[in-house]
Design a protein around this motif. Structure first.
Motif, mmCIF file in Angstrom:
data_model
loop_
_atom_site.group_PDB
_atom_site.id
_atom_site.type_symbol
_atom_site.label_atom_id
_atom_site.label_comp_id
_atom_site.label_asym_id
_atom_site.label_seq_id
_atom_site.Cartn_x
_atom_site.Cartn_y
_atom_site.Cartn_z
ATOM 1 N N LEU A 270 0.841 -1.191 0.000
ATOM 2 C CA LEU A 270 0.000 0.000 0.000
ATOM 3 C C LEU A 270 0.878 1.244 0.000
ATOM 4 O O LEU A 270 2.103 1.157 0.106
ATOM 5 N N ARG A 271 0.240 2.392 -0.129
ATOM 6 C CA ARG A 271 0.942 3.668 0.040
ATOM 7 C C ARG A 271 0.766 4.078 1.499
ATOM 8 O O ARG A 271 -0.342 4.399 1.949
ATOM 9 N N GLY A 272 1.855 4.052 2.242
ATOM 10 C CA GLY A 272 1.778 4.308 3.667
ATOM 11 C C GLY A 272 1.030 5.569 4.060
ATOM 12 O O GLY A 272 0.205 5.538 4.986
ATOM 13 N N PRO A 273 1.275 6.699 3.380
ATOM 14 C CA PRO A 273 0.567 7.919 3.777
ATOM 15 C C PRO A 273 -0.958 7.798 3.730
ATOM 16 O O PRO A 273 -1.661 8.531 4.418
ATOM 17 N N ASP A 274 -1.491 6.854 2.944
ATOM 18 C CA ASP A 274 -2.940 6.704 2.840
ATOM 19 C C ASP A 274 -3.568 6.199 4.141
ATOM 20 O O ASP A 274 -4.785 6.306 4.315
ATOM 21 N N VAL A 275 -2.759 5.605 5.029
ATOM 22 C CA VAL A 275 -3.302 5.079 6.292
ATOM 23 C C VAL A 275 -2.762 5.845 7.492
ATOM 24 O O VAL A 275 -2.827 5.370 8.616
ATOM 25 N N ARG A 276 -2.242 7.030 7.255
ATOM 26 C CA ARG A 276 -1.646 7.790 8.352
ATOM 27 C C ARG A 276 -2.665 8.114 9.446
ATOM 28 O O ARG A 276 -2.366 7.972 10.647
ATOM 29 N N PRO A 278 -5.696 6.608 10.467
ATOM 30 C CA PRO A 278 -6.026 5.498 11.372
ATOM 31 C C PRO A 278 -4.817 5.014 12.162
ATOM 32 O O PRO A 278 -4.956 4.594 13.319
ATOM 33 N N ALA A 279 -3.623 5.070 11.568
ATOM 34 C CA ALA A 279 -2.419 4.668 12.301
ATOM 35 C C ALA A 279 -2.185 5.580 13.495
ATOM 36 O O ALA A 279 -1.829 5.124 14.594
ATOM 37 N N ASP A 280 -2.404 6.869 13.315
ATOM 38 C CA ASP A 280 -2.241 7.811 14.420
ATOM 39 C C ASP A 280 -3.251 7.539 15.529
ATOM 40 O O ASP A 280 -2.926 7.649 16.724
ATOM 41 N N LEU A 281 -4.483 7.173 15.161
ATOM 42 C CA LEU A 281 -5.492 6.867 16.175
ATOM 43 C C LEU A 281 -5.088 5.652 16.996
ATOM 44 O O LEU A 281 -5.277 5.626 18.225
ATOM 45 N N LEU A 282 -4.530 4.626 16.360
ATOM 46 C CA LEU A 282 -4.077 3.451 17.101
ATOM 47 C C LEU A 282 -2.917 3.805 18.023
ATOM 48 O O LEU A 282 -2.887 3.382 19.195
ATOM 49 N N THR A 283 -1.980 4.590 17.524
ATOM 50 C CA THR A 283 -0.827 4.973 18.331
ATOM 51 C C THR A 283 -1.265 5.772 19.551
ATOM 52 O O THR A 283 -0.768 5.567 20.671
ATOM 53 N N GLN A 284 -2.207 6.678 19.377
ATOM 54 C CA GLN A 284 -2.702 7.466 20.501
ATOM 55 C C GLN A 284 -3.350 6.600 21.570
ATOM 56 O O GLN A 284 -3.327 6.931 22.753
ATOM 57 N N ALA A 285 -3.936 5.470 21.139
ATOM 58 C CA ALA A 285 -4.579 4.566 22.093
ATOM 59 C C ALA A 285 -3.578 3.655 22.795
ATOM 60 O O ALA A 285 -3.967 2.882 23.675
ATOM 61 N N GLY A 286 -2.303 3.723 22.427
ATOM 62 C CA GLY A 286 -1.283 2.899 23.066
ATOM 63 C C GLY A 286 -0.870 1.695 22.256
ATOM 64 O O GLY A 286 -0.188 0.806 22.780
ATOM 65 N N ILE A 287 -1.271 1.648 20.985
ATOM 66 C CA ILE A 287 -0.885 0.556 20.086
ATOM 67 C C ILE A 287 0.105 1.135 19.093
ATOM 68 O O ILE A 287 -0.289 1.812 18.140
ATOM 69 N N PRO A 288 1.404 0.910 19.284
ATOM 70 C CA PRO A 288 2.393 1.555 18.411
ATOM 71 C C PRO A 288 2.277 1.077 16.962
ATOM 72 O O PRO A 288 2.175 -0.122 16.699
ATOM 73 N N VAL A 289 2.297 2.016 16.063
ATOM 74 C CA VAL A 289 2.191 1.720 14.642
ATOM 75 C C VAL A 289 3.249 2.524 13.894
ATOM 76 O O VAL A 289 3.425 3.720 14.150
ATOM 77 N N THR A 290 3.948 1.854 13.001
ATOM 78 C CA THR A 290 4.932 2.515 12.149
ATOM 79 C C THR A 290 4.429 2.516 10.714
ATOM 80 O O THR A 290 4.016 1.472 10.199
ATOM 81 N N VAL A 291 4.465 3.678 10.090
ATOM 82 C CA VAL A 291 4.044 3.814 8.704
ATOM 83 C C VAL A 291 5.259 4.169 7.860
ATOM 84 O O VAL A 291 5.983 5.122 8.158
ATOM 85 N N THR A 292 5.502 3.365 6.808
ATOM 86 C CA THR A 292 6.566 3.666 5.866
ATOM 87 C C THR A 292 5.940 3.940 4.502
ATOM 88 O O THR A 292 4.720 3.970 4.358
ATOM 89 N N ALA A 293 6.781 4.106 3.503
ATOM 90 C CA ALA A 293 6.264 4.478 2.173
ATOM 91 C C ALA A 293 5.331 3.433 1.601
ATOM 92 O O ALA A 293 4.378 3.771 0.891
#
Length: 438
Positions: A270-276, A278-293
Motif C-alpha cells: 500500500l501507500r503508507g501515507p494513505d493510512v496515516r 487510522p495509524a495515528d489513532l491506534l498509536t494514541q490509544a497505546g498501540i504503536p504503529v509505524t508507517v513507511t512508504a
C-alpha cells in the motif's frame, strides 16, 4: 489452522473463533475504490491502457463485464496476475442494456465513456451498499455544466451528450463529493476541454486518477481550492500503463484486527501515507504503529492509554475516510476509554453496523443517526451475524476475533464485493476462520 475450501466452492458462511494474537505479514490487494475510476478513465481515453494490480473483488469484476458489454475489449497478459489491457472495440449503433449496473455504486463512472461511444448513457440508478441516501444530483449538475441533457426516470436515468463541443468549463461543488469530482474529470477527458473544479474532493482515489491522466499528457494542477485540467496536444498517441494502488481500507482493517487480538504484524503493498490517520489513532490509544512508504507495521501494544478514539469521517482534505470508521469502532470495543464515532457521509451506515455489533453484545449509544459513543473494554460473545454491507462485514470479523465463543458470519457476497478474500488474509495472520458451505 482450519482447512481451506477448494477454490471452486464459494462459501456462504464463515465460522470465526478467537485464538492466539495474530502475527505475520500480508499484502493487500489493489483498491476497489481506486480501480473503478481508473477503469472508467481508461475507457474514456479510448486508448490502449494496461492496468496492473487490479483486484479480483466482485464489484471490479462486474465493472469489467459492463465495459465488455459496452464494446470495449479486454486481454490478460500471460504471467502477469492482476494485469489487464483495455482498449476500444466494436461499438454498436445503440447503447447496450446494462441492467446489472444497478448492483454497484460505481456504475455512474461509466457515463462519460458511454457518451463518447454512443452519445447517450442510460443506466439504472446505482446500487451497492445500502448505507443511506447518496443521490445523483451533483453528478447531474456536472453533466449539465457541459451542456448535456439529463432525464431522470423511475428506474433509470439518461444523459445525452451536448451537440456542441464545450469550451472551458468551471464547476463549483457544494461539498467535496468524490463521485462528482471524478465524474467532472472523466467528462472533461471525453470532451477534450479545459476544466476547473472548485471545492474538489482530494482523496487518494481522486489524486490517483489525476496522476494517471497527467501521465497520459494532461496538464493537471490540484490544490485544496481547485483542480484544473488541460487536454494534451495529442490525446490518441501511444498506449498507457497505470497502476492500481493498494487498498488502504483493507490495510486499515488488517491493522485493526492485529491490534484487536493483541498481535503484531506487517501489512504491505500500500501507500503508507494513505493510512496515516487510522495509524495515528491506534498509536494514541497505546498501540504503536509505524508507517513507511509502502507498509504499515503494528507493534505489540504497551500500556493502553485510555485516550478516547475519535473517528469522525470527513470529506475535507486529509480527513478520515468514512470506510475506516467501522473497523475502528470494532477495535474500540476492546479498548479502555469512551470513544466517539461519526459518519455523516453515509447516513445509513450505523443503521446496518450497530444492530449487528449488538448481536455480539456490544453496547453502543446512538447520539444521532450519524454519531455514536461507546465505552470499552466490553465483553463480546459469539453469535450469528450478517455482513449487511462491505464495511459492516469487515467490522464483524474484527469483533468476532475478540468475542468469546464461535461467531457465524453470513452475507459474504457483500464482503466479496469489496475484498476478493479478506478472510484468507486474516487466516494468513493466524485467524481461526473456517468457510462453511451447504
Amino acid at each position: 489452522m482450519p482447512a481451506t475450501v477448494p477454490a471452486t466452492v464459494v462459501p456462504r458462511t464463515l465460522t470465526v473463533r478467537p485464538g492466539q494474537p495474530l502475527t505475520g505479514a500480508v499484502a493487500v490487494d489493489g483498491s476497489k475504490n481506486a480501480c473503478l475510476p481508473l477503469l472508467a478513465a481508461a475507457a474514456a481515453t479510448r486508448r490502449h491502457v494496461k492496468l496492473s494490480n487490479v483486484p479480483a473483488s466482485a464489484d471490479v469484476q462486474l465493472m469489467l463485464r459492463l465495459l465488455e458489454r459496452t464494446g470495449f475489449r479486454l486481454s490478460y497478459p500471460v504471467g502477469e496476475p492482476g494485469s489487464l489491457i483495455l482498449w476500444p472495440g466494436a461499438f454498436g449503433p445503440t447503447a447496450p442494456d446494462l441492467a446489472d449496473a444497478a448492483r454497484i455504486r460505481g456504475s455512474y463512472y461509466l457515463v462519460p465513456a458511454l457518451l463518447a461511444t454512443h452519445g447517450t448513457a442510460r443506466l439504472p440508478w446505482p446500487g451497492g451498499c445500502r448505507i443511506g441516501e447518496r443521490g445523483m444530483d451533483e453528478h447531474f449538475r456536472v453533466y449539465e455544466a457541459f451542456g448535456d441533457v439529463v432525464q431522470a426516470e423511475d428506474h433509470h436515468y439518461t444523459v445525452t451528450a451536448s451537440s456542441r463541443r464545450p469550451g472551458p468549463v468551471r464547476l463549483d461543488l457544494p461539498f467535496r463529493s468524490r463521485g462528482a469530482t471524478v465524474a467532472a474529470v472523466l467528462r472533461a477527458v471525453v470532451a477534450g476541454c479545459r476544466l476547473v473544479v472548485g471545492n474538489p474532493n482530494l482523496s487518494p482515489e481522486t489524486t490517483t486518477l489525476l496522476a494517471a491522466l497527467q501521465e497520459s499528457g494532461w496538464d493537471v494542477a490540484a490544490g485544496e481550492e481547485t483542480i484544473a485540467l488541460g487536454p494534451p496536444a495529442d490525446s490518441t498517441r501511444g498506449s498507457l500503463n497505470w497502476w492500481v494502488p493498494g487498498d488502504k481500507i483493507e490495510a486499515g482493517i488488517l491493522a485493526c484486527a492485529l491490534a484487536a487480538t493483541g498481535g503484531a504484524g506487517r501489512i504491505e503493498g500500500l501507500r503508507g501515507p494513505d493510512v496515516r490517520l487510522p495509524a495515528d489513532l491506534l498509536t494514541q490509544a497505546g498501540i504503536p504503529v509505524t508507517v513507511t512508504a509502502d507498509a504499515i507495521t503494528v507493534h505489540p501494544a504497551g500500556q493502553l492509554t485510555g485516550r478516547p478514539v475519535r473517528a469522525m469521517a470527513s470529506l475535507a482534505p486529509n480527513g478520515l475516510d468514512a470506510d475506516f470508521e467501522p473497523a475502528l469502532m470494532a477495535l474500540a470495543l476492546g479498548l479502555p476509554g469512551t470513544h466517539l464515532f461519526g459518519d455523516s457521509i453515509n447516513p445509513g451506515r450505523h443503521g446496518n453496523l450497530l444492530p449487528q455489533l449488538a448481536r455480539l453484545g456490544a453496547r453502543i449509544d446512538e447520539l444521532s443517526p450519524t454519531q455514536c459513543r461507546l465505552a470499552g473494554p466490553q465483553r463480546l460473545t459469539g453469535a450469528m451475524v450478517e455482513a449487511t454491507d462491505i464495511r459492516t462485514g469487515s467490522a464483524l470479523l474484527i469483533a468476532a476475533l475478540m468475542a468469546r465463543g464461535v461467531t457465524m458470519l453470513t452475507g459474504l457476497d457483500q464482503l466479496r464485493r469489496g475484498h476478493a478474500d479478506l478472510p484468507g488474509k486474516l487466516r494468513t495472520l493466524g485467524a481461526d476462520i473456517t468457510p462453511v458451505t451447504w
